[in-house]
Write a protein that holds these residues in place. Structure first.
Motif, PDB file in Angstrom:
ATOM      1  N   ILE A  39     -64.950  44.956 -40.546  1.00 60.82           N
ATOM      2  CA  ILE A  39     -64.868  44.752 -41.705  1.00 60.82           C
ATOM      3  C   ILE A  39     -64.835  45.882 -42.816  1.00 60.82           C
ATOM      4  O   ILE A  39     -64.022  46.023 -43.827  1.00 60.82           O
ATOM      5  CB  ILE A  39     -66.089  43.640 -42.031  1.00 60.82           C
ATOM      6  N   HIS A  40     -65.709  46.720 -42.523  1.00 64.27           N
ATOM      7  CA  HIS A  40     -65.809  47.860 -43.389  1.00 64.27           C
ATOM      8  C   HIS A  40     -64.313  48.753 -43.357  1.00 64.27           C
ATOM      9  O   HIS A  40     -63.982  49.115 -44.445  1.00 64.27           O
ATOM     10  CB  HIS A  40     -67.118  48.613 -43.145  1.00 64.27           C
ATOM     11  N   LEU A  41     -64.098  48.912 -42.371  1.00 68.44           N
ATOM     12  CA  LEU A  41     -62.787  49.427 -42.344  1.00 68.44           C
ATOM     13  C   LEU A  41     -61.634  48.790 -43.093  1.00 68.44           C
ATOM     14  O   LEU A  41     -60.795  49.330 -43.916  1.00 68.44           O
ATOM     15  CB  LEU A  41     -62.221  49.583 -40.698  1.00 68.44           C
ATOM     16  N   GLN A  42     -61.528  47.374 -42.896  1.00 65.54           N
ATOM     17  CA  GLN A  42     -60.613  46.578 -43.803  1.00 65.54           C
ATOM     18  C   GLN A  42     -60.738  46.665 -45.390  1.00 65.54           C
ATOM     19  O   GLN A  42     -59.653  46.906 -45.933  1.00 65.54           O
ATOM     20  CB  GLN A  42     -60.836  44.938 -43.476  1.00 65.54           C
ATOM     21  N   MET A  43     -62.177  46.770 -45.566  1.00 66.75           N
ATOM     22  CA  MET A  43     -62.300  47.165 -46.925  1.00 66.75           C
ATOM     23  C   MET A  43     -61.842  48.224 -47.449  1.00 66.75           C
ATOM     24  O   MET A  43     -61.492  48.445 -48.486  1.00 66.75           O
ATOM     25  CB  MET A  43     -63.800  46.879 -47.114  1.00 66.75           C
ATOM     26  N   MET A  44     -62.288  49.590 -46.642  1.00 67.26           N
ATOM     27  CA  MET A  44     -61.830  50.812 -46.979  1.00 67.26           C
ATOM     28  C   MET A  44     -60.313  50.915 -47.377  1.00 67.26           C
ATOM     29  O   MET A  44     -59.655  51.506 -48.123  1.00 67.26           O
ATOM     30  CB  MET A  44     -62.282  51.881 -46.069  1.00 67.26           C
ATOM     31  N   TYR A  45     -59.358  50.261 -46.265  1.00 70.12           N
ATOM     32  CA  TYR A  45     -58.061  50.254 -46.481  1.00 70.12           C
ATOM     33  C   TYR A  45     -57.468  49.517 -47.551  1.00 70.12           C
ATOM     34  O   TYR A  45     -56.772  49.753 -48.392  1.00 70.12           O
ATOM     35  CB  TYR A  45     -57.531  49.637 -45.057  1.00 70.12           C
TER      36      TYR A  45
END
Length: 87
Positions: A39-45
């Protein structure tokens, strides 16, 4: 008594090693932890904090760890089921 005096340092190292392994397993194979990282990775992207190549590479790694963690979980469930059936 003397035996304990000599083995005490070894016992401490062994216990520390076990704790480190538990924490590493939690970091790499805990399903909830991996989901939060995805989820954090998706948000960063989406916020353009990372580029697409970094996103894809990290996503592949996390999904691979998730698959391994899920497989481990299923193996544990099967083992528990097998143990209950044997009793």
């Amino acid at each position: 008594m003397i035996h304990k005096l000599f083995t005490f340092p070894i016992d401490i190292v062994v216990n520390i090693g076990k704790k480190v392994k538990e924490e590493v397993d939690k970091e790499f194979y805990d399903l909830e932890h991996i989901q939060r990282k995805l989820i954090h990775l998706q948000m960063m992207y989406e916020l353009e904090e990372i580029d697409e190549d970094t996103y894809k590479a990290s996503e592949i790694e996390l999904l691979s760890r998730y698959e391994i963690a899920k497989r481990r979980e299923m193996e544990q469930v099967q083992e528990l089921t097998r143990e209950k059936e044997e009793k």
